[in-house]
Design a protein around this motif. Structure first.
Motif, PDB file in Angstrom:
ATOM      1  N   GLN A 118      59.088   7.760  67.218  1.00  0.00           N
ATOM      2  CA  GLN A 118      59.421   9.148  67.540  1.00  0.00           C
ATOM      3  C   GLN A 118      60.532   9.662  66.629  1.00  0.00           C
ATOM      4  O   GLN A 118      60.532  10.832  66.241  1.00  0.00           O
ATOM      5  N   ALA A 119      61.509   8.759  66.304  1.00  0.00           N
ATOM      6  CA  ALA A 119      62.560   9.190  65.381  1.00  0.00           C
ATOM      7  C   ALA A 119      61.955   9.544  64.025  1.00  0.00           C
ATOM      8  O   ALA A 119      62.360  10.535  63.393  1.00  0.00           O
ATOM      9  N   GLY A 120      60.977   8.732  63.570  1.00  0.00           N
ATOM     10  CA  GLY A 120      60.304   9.069  62.317  1.00  0.00           C
ATOM     11  C   GLY A 120      59.575  10.395  62.401  1.00  0.00           C
ATOM     12  O   GLY A 120      59.608  11.199  61.462  1.00  0.00           O
ATOM     13  N   GLU A 121      58.901  10.632  63.529  1.00  0.00           N
ATOM     14  CA  GLU A 121      58.200  11.908  63.692  1.00  0.00           C
ATOM     15  C   GLU A 121      59.183  13.068  63.723  1.00  0.00           C
ATOM     16  O   GLU A 121      58.902  14.155  63.182  1.00  0.00           O
ATOM     17  N   MET A 122      60.344  12.846  64.365  1.00  0.00           N
ATOM     18  CA  MET A 122      61.354  13.893  64.402  1.00  0.00           C
ATOM     19  C   MET A 122      61.873  14.194  62.995  1.00  0.00           C
ATOM     20  O   MET A 122      62.044  15.377  62.617  1.00  0.00           O
ATOM     21  N   ALA A 123      62.111  13.133  62.219  1.00  0.00           N
ATOM     22  CA  ALA A 123      62.572  13.347  60.846  1.00  0.00           C
ATOM     23  C   ALA A 123      61.514  14.085  60.026  1.00  0.00           C
ATOM     24  O   ALA A 123      61.833  14.955  59.204  1.00  0.00           O
ATOM     25  N   VAL A 124      60.255  13.752  60.239  1.00  0.00           N
ATOM     26  CA  VAL A 124      59.169  14.446  59.533  1.00  0.00           C
ATOM     27  C   VAL A 124      59.157  15.924  59.890  1.00  0.00           C
ATOM     28  O   VAL A 124      59.026  16.817  59.016  1.00  0.00           O
ATOM     29  N   ALA A 125      59.294  16.196  61.204  1.00  0.00           N
ATOM     30  CA  ALA A 125      59.273  17.602  61.628  1.00  0.00           C
ATOM     31  C   ALA A 125      60.427  18.377  61.007  1.00  0.00           C
ATOM     32  O   ALA A 125      60.253  19.529  60.543  1.00  0.00           O
ATOM     33  N   GLU A 126      61.599  17.755  60.986  1.00  0.00           N
ATOM     34  CA  GLU A 126      62.751  18.480  60.447  1.00  0.00           C
ATOM     35  C   GLU A 126      62.635  18.670  58.928  1.00  0.00           C
ATOM     36  O   GLU A 126      62.997  19.715  58.388  1.00  0.00           O
ATOM     37  N   VAL A 127      62.151  17.634  58.229  1.00  0.00           N
ATOM     38  CA  VAL A 127      62.040  17.802  56.791  1.00  0.00           C
ATOM     39  C   VAL A 127      60.941  18.810  56.442  1.00  0.00           C
ATOM     40  O   VAL A 127      61.019  19.514  55.423  1.00  0.00           O
ATOM     41  N   GLN A 128      59.918  18.884  57.286  1.00  0.00           N
ATOM     42  CA  GLN A 128      58.890  19.896  57.055  1.00  0.00           C
ATOM     43  C   GLN A 128      59.451  21.309  57.233  1.00  0.00           C
ATOM     44  O   GLN A 128      59.125  22.222  56.473  1.00  0.00           O
ATOM     45  N   LEU A 129      60.309  21.492  58.263  1.00  0.00           N
ATOM     46  CA  LEU A 129      60.944  22.802  58.439  1.00  0.00           C
ATOM     47  C   LEU A 129      61.816  23.156  57.234  1.00  0.00           C
ATOM     48  O   LEU A 129      61.809  24.292  56.737  1.00  0.00           O
ATOM     49  N   ALA A 130      62.585  22.147  56.760  1.00  0.00           N
ATOM     50  CA  ALA A 130      63.479  22.419  55.636  1.00  0.00           C
ATOM     51  C   ALA A 130      62.684  22.734  54.359  1.00  0.00           C
ATOM     52  O   ALA A 130      63.006  23.671  53.626  1.00  0.00           O
ATOM     53  N   THR A 131      61.653  21.949  54.076  1.00  0.00           N
ATOM     54  CA  THR A 131      60.861  22.207  52.862  1.00  0.00           C
ATOM     55  C   THR A 131      60.111  23.531  52.964  1.00  0.00           C
ATOM     56  O   THR A 131      59.929  24.228  51.961  1.00  0.00           O
ATOM     57  N   ALA A 132      59.666  23.865  54.204  1.00  0.00           N
ATOM     58  CA  ALA A 132      58.991  25.170  54.361  1.00  0.00           C
ATOM     59  C   ALA A 132      59.935  26.312  54.074  1.00  0.00           C
ATOM     60  O   ALA A 132      59.555  27.310  53.421  1.00  0.00           O
ATOM     61  N   ALA A 133      61.212  26.167  54.529  1.00  0.00           N
ATOM     62  CA  ALA A 133      62.189  27.229  54.257  1.00  0.00           C
ATOM     63  C   ALA A 133      62.476  27.332  52.764  1.00  0.00           C
ATOM     64  O   ALA A 133      62.562  28.440  52.199  1.00  0.00           O
ATOM     65  N   GLN A 134      62.613  26.161  52.124  1.00  0.00           N
ATOM     66  CA  GLN A 134      62.859  26.188  50.685  1.00  0.00           C
ATOM     67  C   GLN A 134      61.653  26.731  49.915  1.00  0.00           C
ATOM     68  O   GLN A 134      61.816  27.479  48.936  1.00  0.00           O
ATOM     69  N   GLN A 135      60.475  26.333  50.362  1.00  0.00           N
ATOM     70  CA  GLN A 135      59.266  26.837  49.700  1.00  0.00           C
ATOM     71  C   GLN A 135      59.187  28.355  49.830  1.00  0.00           C
ATOM     72  O   GLN A 135      58.826  29.065  48.864  1.00  0.00           O
ATOM     73  N   LYS A 136      59.550  28.842  50.990  1.00  0.00           N
ATOM     74  CA  LYS A 136      59.536  30.294  51.207  1.00  0.00           C
ATOM     75  C   LYS A 136      60.548  30.986  50.298  1.00  0.00           C
ATOM     76  O   LYS A 136      60.270  32.044  49.718  1.00  0.00           O
ATOM     77  N   GLN A 137      61.710  30.364  50.164  1.00  0.00           N
ATOM     78  CA  GLN A 137      62.744  30.967  49.327  1.00  0.00           C
ATOM     79  C   GLN A 137      62.331  30.964  47.847  1.00  0.00           C
ATOM     80  O   GLN A 137      62.599  31.904  47.098  1.00  0.00           O
ATOM     81  N   ILE A 138      61.676  29.857  47.437  1.00  0.00           N
ATOM     82  CA  ILE A 138      61.216  29.774  46.046  1.00  0.00           C
ATOM     83  C   ILE A 138      60.184  30.875  45.768  1.00  0.00           C
ATOM     84  O   ILE A 138      60.182  31.509  44.709  1.00  0.00           O
ATOM     85  N   ASN A 139      59.292  31.059  46.730  1.00  0.00           N
ATOM     86  CA  ASN A 139      58.307  32.158  46.573  1.00  0.00           C
ATOM     87  C   ASN A 139      59.018  33.502  46.463  1.00  0.00           C
ATOM     88  O   ASN A 139      58.627  34.380  45.678  1.00  0.00           O
ATOM     89  N   ALA A 140      60.087  33.669  47.295  1.00  0.00           N
ATOM     90  CA  ALA A 140      60.826  34.932  47.246  1.00  0.00           C
ATOM     91  C   ALA A 140      61.527  35.112  45.900  1.00  0.00           C
ATOM     92  O   ALA A 140      61.570  36.220  45.333  1.00  0.00           O
ATOM     93  N   VAL A 141      62.055  33.987  45.361  1.00  0.00           N
ATOM     94  CA  VAL A 141      62.709  34.059  44.055  1.00  0.00           C
ATOM     95  C   VAL A 141      61.691  34.432  42.987  1.00  0.00           C
ATOM     96  O   VAL A 141      61.958  35.261  42.092  1.00  0.00           O
ATOM     97  N   GLN A 142      60.497  33.863  43.074  1.00  0.00           N
ATOM     98  CA  GLN A 142      59.465  34.153  42.091  1.00  0.00           C
ATOM     99  C   GLN A 142      59.080  35.640  42.144  1.00  0.00           C
ATOM    100  O   GLN A 142      58.942  36.297  41.101  1.00  0.00           O
ATOM    101  N   GLU A 143      58.922  36.176  43.371  1.00  0.00           N
ATOM    102  CA  GLU A 143      58.583  37.600  43.487  1.00  0.00           C
ATOM    103  C   GLU A 143      59.702  38.485  42.952  1.00  0.00           C
ATOM    104  O   GLU A 143      59.465  39.509  42.310  1.00  0.00           O
ATOM    105  N   MET A 144      60.969  38.048  43.262  1.00  0.00           N
ATOM    106  CA  MET A 144      62.100  38.863  42.801  1.00  0.00           C
ATOM    107  C   MET A 144      62.147  38.887  41.269  1.00  0.00           C
ATOM    108  O   MET A 144      62.318  39.951  40.637  1.00  0.00           O
TER     109      MET A 144
END
Length: 620
Positions: A46-72
């Motif tokens: 479960q700790a591994g699954e929790m770490a996966v969930a959190e890293v997925q949230l973080a990478t999704a936020a970064q991916q979103k920001q990168i897309n925003a930087v590209q559009e800008m």
């Protein structure tokens, strides 16, 4: 009389019930241990699954920001050629940077990769064509990102994004860049609403550490291994789960994922949960579960023990007291009280058994009295028999003593009376020899003289055989050697005698018995054995307080077992007399003989017993 049973530390029923309860707890404890071990594995999973969930949230936020930087950057690039070369280019970029707080710098590179203008401004024309992200942007014609760099214009650690621009003919005309601050990676995670249970580390595309979250916290690793980055790239958007050890030896459940740009990975995010925190929570949960189960089991055992104490143990104690009293008194009118049917049946059986035992006890008492009376009678008979045997032994010894005295007397009479008279007669015959008138008378005289000489010799031999005078004047050894010389030398037999460990003076019955044994043995050898060699050994026995006599011959032997009960002129008759003489002195007598293999006579006479018999025997 029945013996009491040995005292053994026997556990009580309460102790046995307690032991059974503990034994019953063993499977429960084992099950709890197994369940706890599986729970440990589940918690780590479960700790591994929790770490996966959190890293997925973080990478999704970064991916979103990168897309925003590209559009800008694409938006800026579409209108930048008109004002990028104007004198107020730096001011325009600076005004735009004031609205974008997450960037450290914005600017424009011309077709020669020289910094034309930027929000930070630079008095020098800086060439940045050596930057990897610039070369990748020109080569791929897509937005690219750099590793963690220190901006040449801004002087701050950041990741630079470059967006290439081309004219209608597709020629490279310049590059719009934006410098993203390293500390804003944490803001991206918070913007993604990830949980704060994990420790985050952000790495650039080369595996270099960008920052950590919580900010300032030590990273799990200072640099990502190339193998980990390669496997994270290969897993795509699925985080790579594993266990990582930090520089202090602590273990962490980690999840690693790549943040992708148009040309591949831009950065890496690692979320880690300390394994010790997971295990500590697991331990607390297991301990609480153990405590609850043990408390429940102990309460159940206590309640069960209380019921058993009330319904079973009391009846058993009552049965024990009932049996103890029943074993020492009559139980015909005793009331039987019990709380259970089994206990009542047991008590009834005890009553019946006790009554039967009491009847048997009375019978045994009568038999015991009769046995005592019989024992007294047998003891009296035994005493009388012992006394009679003692008298018989005394009489036998006295008879042997009387026989020896009579032999001694006869030997003396033969020697003193008949021997002297025959000697005188022989002298008289010698005196008559000159007066004989003719040859016939001389012949008669010579025959008479020969007969008288033979008679003198026979009387002397008979006297010696009845009572050897050597026993009265010499030790036993001398008497035996004279006996051997007298009996064996004339017969032509080889003989040896070993004499050791014997006192010089022996009790008279012992010396006479030893002499008679050797005399009778030699007589048997001469009469029956047909032997050529005789060996005699006399010693002090194994302990030095005995007279041991061994006589061996190499004659024809005989069947001793067939001659034991015979009473005729045979070796068995003489051997029987020898055995009786030895047993009268309390000794042991053995004969070993096999036809064709000779005979061995072995006698052991106790010296002390012979001394006592000497004191008890009348003097002769």
């Amino acid at each position: 009389m029945a013996s009491k049973p040995a005292s053994v530390a026997t556990p009580t029923i309460r102790q046995r019930l307690t032991a059974l309860g503990l034994i019953a707890l063993c499977p429960v404890f084992f099950g709890l241990v197994v369940e706890g071990w599986y729970q440990r594995a589940d918690d780590l999973k479960q700790a591994g699954e929790m770490a996966v969930a959190e890293v997925q949230l973080a990478t999704a936020a970064q991916q979103k920001q990168i897309n925003a930087v590209q559009e800008m950057l694409a938006g800026l690039a579409s209108g930048a050629e008109g004002w990028a070369r104007s004198p107020d280019c730096d001011a325009r970029f600076r005004s735009l940077l004031g609205e974008l707080k997450t960037f450290a710098n914005l600017g424009w590179l011309d077709a020669g990769d020289v910094l034309s203008c930027s929000a930070v401004g630079s008095p020098e024309r800086i060439w940045v064509g050596d930057r990897q992200y610039v070369r990748e942007a020109r080569a791929t014609k897509h937005m690219s990102a750099s590793e963690m760099l220190v901006g040449r214009a801004s002087g701050k650690r950041s990741i630079l994004f470059g967006y290439p621009m081309h004219d209608a003919a597709g020629r490279y005309t310049g590059l719009m860049f934006a410098s993203y601050k390293d500390e804003n990676f944490v803001n991206l995670r918070l913007a993604g609403q990830a949980r704060v249970f994990s420790r985050f580390s952000y790495f650039d595309r080369q595996g270099n550490l960008i920052t950590t979250d919580p900010r300032g916290s030590p990273p799990i690793v200072e640099r990502l291994p190339a193998d980990a980055m390669r496997r994270a790239d290969g897993s795509g958007y699925h985080p790579l789960v594993g266990t990582t050890q930090d520089r202090d030896g602590g273990r962490h459940v980690t999840a690693l994922a790549a943040v992708y740009g148009p040309n591949g990975p831009v950065a890496y995010v690692q979320a880690g949960i300390p394994e010790e925190e997971v295990l500590q929570a697991w331990r607390n949960e297991v301990l609480i579960r153990f405590a609850i189960v043990i408390a429940t089991m102990v309460a159940g055992l206590a309640l069960t023990g209380w019921f058993l104490e009330r319904w079973l143990v009391r009846d058993l104690k009552r049965m024990v007291d009932f049996t103890r009293k029943a074993s020492s008194a009559m139980v015909e009118d005793w009331p039987v009280r019990a709380r259970t049917r089994e206990a009542r049946q047991a008590m009834v059986s005890v009553v019946a058994l006790t009554q039967a035992l009491q009847e048997q006890r009375e019978q045994l008492t009568l038999l015991h009295k009769e046995a005592n009376a019989t024992n007294v009678l047998l003891e009296n008979k035994r005493i009388k028999l012992s006394q009679a045997l003692a008298r018989l032994e005394t009489l036998s010894l006295e008879l042997v003593g009387a026989q020896e005295r009579e032999r001694k007397h006869l030997a003396r009479e033969l020697h003193d009376e008949f021997g002297q008279r025959l000697t005188a007669l022989n002298l008289s015959l010698h005196a008559l020899e000159p007066d004989l008138p003719h040859d016939k008378a001389r012949k008669t005289w010579s025959q008479a003289e020969t007969d008288v000489a033979d008679l003198i010799r026979q009387v002397r031999e008979l006297s010696v055989s009845l009572r050897p005078p050597a026993l009265d004047y010499f030790p036993l050894e001398t008497a035996l050697r004279q006996l051997i010389d007298r009996q064996l030398c004339s017969a032509g037999l080889d003989s040896t005698m070993d004499f050791a460990g014997i006192p010089a003076r022996l009790p008279e019955p012992l010396a006479i018995t030893a002499y008679r044994l050797v005399q009778e043995g030699l007589t048997n050898v001469l009469r029956h054995a047909q032997a050529s060699r005789v060996a005699i050994e006399v010693n002090g026995g194994e302990h030095g307080n005995e007279l041991e006599l061994i006589l061996r011959d190499n004659g024809r032997g005989f069947d001793h077992a067939a001659n034991i009960g015979q009473r005729r002129s045979s070796p068995g008759c003489g051997l029987l007399g020898m055995q009786e003489r030895v047993e009268l002195l309390g000794g042991q007598f053995h004969v070993e003989s096999v036809p064709g293999q000779g005979t061995r006579i072995h006698a052991i006479l106790p010296i002390r017993h012979a001394s006592e018999q000497t004191i008890q025997s009348p003097a002769g």
